[in-house]
Scaffold this motif. Structure first.
Motif, PDB file in Angstrom:
ATOM      1  N   UNK B  31       0.826  -1.213   0.000  1.00  0.00           N
ATOM      2  CA  UNK B  31       0.000   0.000   0.000  1.00  0.00           C
ATOM      3  C   UNK B  31       0.856   1.258   0.000  1.00  0.00           C
ATOM      4  N   UNK B  32       1.962   1.209   0.739  1.00  0.00           N
ATOM      5  CA  UNK B  32       2.820   2.398   0.858  1.00  0.00           C
ATOM      6  C   UNK B  32       3.557   2.701  -0.438  1.00  0.00           C
ATOM      7  N   UNK B  33       3.930   1.670  -1.177  1.00  0.00           N
ATOM      8  CA  UNK B  33       4.839   1.880  -2.310  1.00  0.00           C
ATOM      9  C   UNK B  33       6.264   2.008  -1.788  1.00  0.00           C
ATOM     10  N   UNK B  34       7.182   2.393  -2.673  1.00  0.00           N
ATOM     11  CA  UNK B  34       8.606   2.443  -2.310  1.00  0.00           C
ATOM     12  C   UNK B  34       8.849   3.228  -1.016  1.00  0.00           C
ATOM     13  N   UNK B  36      11.039   5.280   1.392  1.00  0.00           N
ATOM     14  CA  UNK B  36      12.161   6.182   1.144  1.00  0.00           C
ATOM     15  C   UNK B  36      13.029   6.336   2.387  1.00  0.00           C
ATOM     16  N   UNK B  37      12.411   6.485   3.540  1.00  0.00           N
ATOM     17  CA  UNK B  37      13.156   6.449   4.790  1.00  0.00           C
ATOM     18  C   UNK B  37      12.243   6.218   5.982  1.00  0.00           C
ATOM     19  N   UNK B  38      12.900   5.883   7.099  1.00  0.00           N
ATOM     20  CA  UNK B  38      12.152   5.563   8.310  1.00  0.00           C
ATOM     21  C   UNK B  38      12.712   6.348   9.471  1.00  0.00           C
ATOM     22  N   UNK B  39      11.818   6.715  10.377  1.00  0.00           N
ATOM     23  CA  UNK B  39      12.251   7.265  11.663  1.00  0.00           C
ATOM     24  C   UNK B  39      11.891   6.246  12.707  1.00  0.00           C
ATOM     25  N   UNK B  57       8.179   6.745   5.699  1.00  0.00           N
ATOM     26  CA  UNK B  57       7.842   7.661   4.625  1.00  0.00           C
ATOM     27  C   UNK B  57       8.113   6.969   3.288  1.00  0.00           C
ATOM     28  N   UNK B  58       7.084   6.938   2.462  1.00  0.00           N
ATOM     29  CA  UNK B  58       7.209   6.317   1.146  1.00  0.00           C
ATOM     30  C   UNK B  58       7.034   7.390   0.081  1.00  0.00           C
ATOM     31  N   UNK B  59       7.173   6.984  -1.175  1.00  0.00           N
ATOM     32  CA  UNK B  59       6.930   7.941  -2.251  1.00  0.00           C
ATOM     33  C   UNK B  59       5.541   8.555  -2.129  1.00  0.00           C
ATOM     34  N   UNK B  60       4.595   7.791  -1.584  1.00  0.00           N
ATOM     35  CA  UNK B  60       3.222   8.271  -1.523  1.00  0.00           C
ATOM     36  C   UNK B  60       2.928   9.155  -0.323  1.00  0.00           C
ATOM     37  N   UNK B  61       3.395   8.749   0.875  1.00  0.00           N
ATOM     38  CA  UNK B  61       2.953   9.443   2.084  1.00  0.00           C
ATOM     39  C   UNK B  61       3.843   9.082   3.262  1.00  0.00           C
ATOM     40  N   UNK B  62       3.765   9.906   4.298  1.00  0.00           N
ATOM     41  CA  UNK B  62       4.389   9.571   5.579  1.00  0.00           C
ATOM     42  C   UNK B  62       3.320   8.945   6.464  1.00  0.00           C
ATOM     43  N   UNK B  85      14.573   0.115   1.154  1.00  0.00           N
ATOM     44  CA  UNK B  85      13.808  -0.738   0.234  1.00  0.00           C
ATOM     45  C   UNK B  85      13.639  -2.165   0.758  1.00  0.00           C
TER      46      UNK B  85
END
Lengths: 376, 124
Positions: B31-34, B36-39, B57-62, B85
């Motif tokens: 659902x998130x897609x790629x 990008x980074x995590x906290x 945080x993905x390409x789509x949303x945090x 990834x």
């Protein structure tokens, strides 16, 4: 209402596409990963099904002069086999849609956004003189986009000299044995083609392109590519409340061409200057300016983010924003909220990345074409 | 063999003794897609059940991440800093997020595989 499906629905499933609802269409969001798909577009060739977009033929006596009265660009400058980026504006200059007008040997075609298909059709029909007909070709003509520096190499075309098709030019030819209109246009910043293939045989074309090594790419990849290329998205970066000068698309408005819808309002905007400007925003590698986020300078609200994503290619959060004109200077720093904390972005000239689009054939290789404003 | 549980907010938990390894499900990553980074939280941080413990945080949303169990963070997956990834490619393996020393009752409110399957199919 059940979402609509393009002629390639089966192929998307077979290629592992994850389907999402987009403007009432069941479309592939991604197949493998956005990163891998984007790499294919920037270094090889990516294949997109964009059949959800609307394709109308404007037919009949006076089609060209009718188009001239409804779009902002000067259609009279279009030779046969050429196309032109255009805007459809309402009387007050607000943008109803962005579209590409194609003049073929015998026809005028317009390609509009999926989300505006019905609106645009109604708008045009209501204003067309009796002799001009708007014919919806969307069902019979599928639309593929093959994009990337190797697009031409991967396109099995016959009966047409692809090298003779300039950027924003088109020609009739055979692809995978099927006759179609081949246009050197796209929405990724890369060289490539849009293929107006008959819907009943588009699956054969799709399969032939995959066999030659094109990577199927979804809407998420398309969004990242267009944003890196600084290309606006209708519904995000512009809508009826945004005029072409605010959107940074004043170059598509030809006030001197004669009367067209929105002309007097746009002439006034041009004279007094737009109240907002569209800027490129480049953030750090771990923050993303998101659509709708407020932009501030010295704690004062000065605009908002209209599009944003993570650019894998640049390893940075990038976006577009509509801001007060005095905050639009490249190099200015603007702030936005990212995951509950203040983050900053630099106003950056567009595009963020200059790909192979519009370049002569020998210069299309990806590694030779970074622009001054980008670093990899 | 670890016992696996799921949450309605699409986290998974592998419980071995009092150590819970936590990640997000395959459904969630799709659902998130790629990514990008995590906290992720620092080790030693005490979490109550349901606390927002981090962000993916993905390409789509945090998206916020919620602690499926109460406990203390004993390890976070540092490898995700360089290769976020992994969350997409191997959500139940290399894409794990953190390990927590569990306090109190674990099982309440958590789903088994069949229960989670029903939840994620409804969300689809």
């Amino acid at each position: 209402m059940a979402p609509r499906r393009t002629a390639l629905f089966e192929q998307h499933g077979a290629a592992g596409g994850r389907l999402v609802d987009f403007a009432g269409w069941e479309m592939p969001q991604q197949y493998s990963s956005v990163k891998a798909e984007q790499r294919a577009v920037r270094e090889g060739a990516g294949l997109f099904d964009v059949s959800h977009m609307g394709r109308f033929e404007v037919a009949g006596e006076g089609a060209a002069s009718f188009l001239q009265t409804v779009v902002t660009n000067d259609v009279s400058r279009l030779e046969p086999n050429r196309s032109q980026y255009n805007l459809l504006c309402q009387e007050d200059g607000g943008i109803l849609d962005d579209l590409v007008v194609y003049r073929t040997q015998r026809r005028w075609l317009v390609v509009v956004n999926a989300s505006n298909r019905e609106q645009d059709a109604n708008w045009l029909k209501e204003r067309a003189p009796a002799a001009v007909h708007l014919v919806d070709r969307s069902e019979e003509l599928a639309l593929l986009a093959l994009q990337g520096p190797l697009a031409q190499e991967k396109l099995p075309a016959e009966g047409v000299d692809l090298d003779a098709i300039p950027y924003f030019g088109s020609a009739e030819g055979m692809v995978a044995g099927i006759r179609m209109l081949i246009s050197r246009t796209g929405y990724t910043g890369e060289d490539g083609f849009e293929l107006f293939a008959p819907a009943e045989s588009v699956a054969e074309v799709w399969n032939a392109l995959l066999e030659r090594g094109a990577q199927p790419c979804g809407l998420a990849c398309r969004d990242v590519c267009r944003l890196e290329a600084g290309l606006r998205l209708y519904g995000n970066d512009m809508d009826r409340t945004v005029n072409p000068y605010e959107a940074g698309l004043g170059w598509t408005v030809k006030l001197e061409k004669g009367e067209f819808i929105g002309r007097s309002a746009l002439a006034a905007v041009k004279t007094r200057g737009p109240k907002r400007r569209t800027v490129g925003l480049r953030a750090g590698p771990r923050t993303i300016p998101r659509h709708g986020a407020q932009l501030t300078r010295a704690q004062e609200p000065i605009g908002e983010v209209t599009s944003g994503t993570h650019s894998f290619w640049l390893d940075a959060g990038i976006g577009l924003g509509l801001v007060r004109p005095d905050c639009a200077q490249p190099g200015s720093r603007l702030n936005f909220q990212s995951r509950g904390a203040e983050a900053s972005a630099e106003v950056t000239p567009l595009p963020f990345y200059r790909g192979s689009a519009g370049k002569p054939p020998r210069n299309r290789a990806a590694e030779t074409v970074t622009s001054d404003s980008t670093s990899k | 063999m670890a016992q696996r549980y799921y949450t309605e907010t699409h986290e998974w938990i592998d419980l071995e003794g009092d150590i819970a390894t936590i990640g997000i499900t395959d459904f969630a990553q799709a659902q998130l897609g790629d990514v990008v980074f995590l906290e992720l939280p620092p080790t030693g941080k005490a979490l109550a059940k349901g606390d927002a413990f981090g962000v993916v945080e993905s390409v789509k949303a945090a998206s916020d991440l919620y602690a499926p169990v109460a406990g203390t963070v004993v390890e976070v997956n540092e490898a995700l800093t360089d290769s976020p990834e992994s969350v997409n490619q191997d959500p139940y393996g290399a894409g794990w997020l953190m390990r927590v020393r569990v306090e109190g009752d674990v099982g309440s409110g958590l789903l088994d595989e069949a229960g989670y399957k029903a939840v994620s199919e409804q969300a689809r």
